[in-house]
Design an enzyme around this catalytic site. Sequence first.
Site, PDB file in Angstrom:
ATOM      1  N   LYS A  27     -11.029  69.831  53.016  1.00  0.00           N
ATOM      2  CA  LYS A  27     -10.650  71.217  53.331  1.00  0.00           C
ATOM      3  C   LYS A  27     -10.881  72.152  52.154  1.00  0.00           C
ATOM      4  O   LYS A  27     -11.447  73.228  52.315  1.00  0.00           O
ATOM      5  CB  LYS A  27      -9.179  71.299  53.749  1.00  0.00           C
ATOM      6  CG  LYS A  27      -8.828  70.561  55.014  1.00  0.00           C
ATOM      7  CD  LYS A  27      -7.344  70.674  55.327  1.00  0.00           C
ATOM      8  CE  LYS A  27      -6.448  70.064  54.281  1.00  0.00           C
ATOM      9  NZ  LYS A  27      -6.531  68.633  54.102  1.00  0.00           N
ATOM     10  N   THR A  28     -10.453  71.749  50.962  1.00  0.00           N
ATOM     11  CA  THR A  28     -10.603  72.613  49.791  1.00  0.00           C
ATOM     12  C   THR A  28     -12.068  72.781  49.435  1.00  0.00           C
ATOM     13  O   THR A  28     -12.519  73.896  49.151  1.00  0.00           O
ATOM     14  CB  THR A  28      -9.816  72.047  48.599  1.00  0.00           C
ATOM     15  OG1 THR A  28      -8.434  71.992  48.950  1.00  0.00           O
ATOM     16  CG2 THR A  28      -9.983  72.903  47.360  1.00  0.00           C
ATOM     17  N   ASP A  51      -1.123  74.748  50.142  1.00  0.00           N
ATOM     18  CA  ASP A  51      -0.817  73.387  49.716  1.00  0.00           C
ATOM     19  C   ASP A  51      -0.300  73.423  48.276  1.00  0.00           C
ATOM     20  O   ASP A  51      -1.028  73.847  47.372  1.00  0.00           O
ATOM     21  CB  ASP A  51      -2.071  72.531  49.800  1.00  0.00           C
ATOM     22  CG  ASP A  51      -1.832  71.073  49.468  1.00  0.00           C
ATOM     23  OD1 ASP A  51      -0.729  70.726  48.986  1.00  0.00           O
ATOM     24  OD2 ASP A  51      -2.753  70.277  49.700  1.00  0.00           O
TER      25      ASP A  51
END
Length: 75
Positions: A27-28, A51
């Site tokens: 995701k990052t 997060d």
Amino acid sequence: MSQPTNDASAPHPRVIALLNQKGGVGKTSTSSSIAVRLADSGLSTLIVSTDPAHSLSDALMQDVGGGKPVVVNGV
């Protein structure tokens, strides 16, 4: 993804990308790559991580912690 234009008089589409998956799926990496690509194309870009253990600072090679907007160098 359509190619953004660099013509300042042309209207830019609003792009909102939300990435939400289980842990360890990139995701990052994906969100930072999208953000850098859009910013390189001349679009105003905001990337946010909710997060608490995010690696966004690592992905952008710059400290982006602290809870305040940070201009990313080189973009």
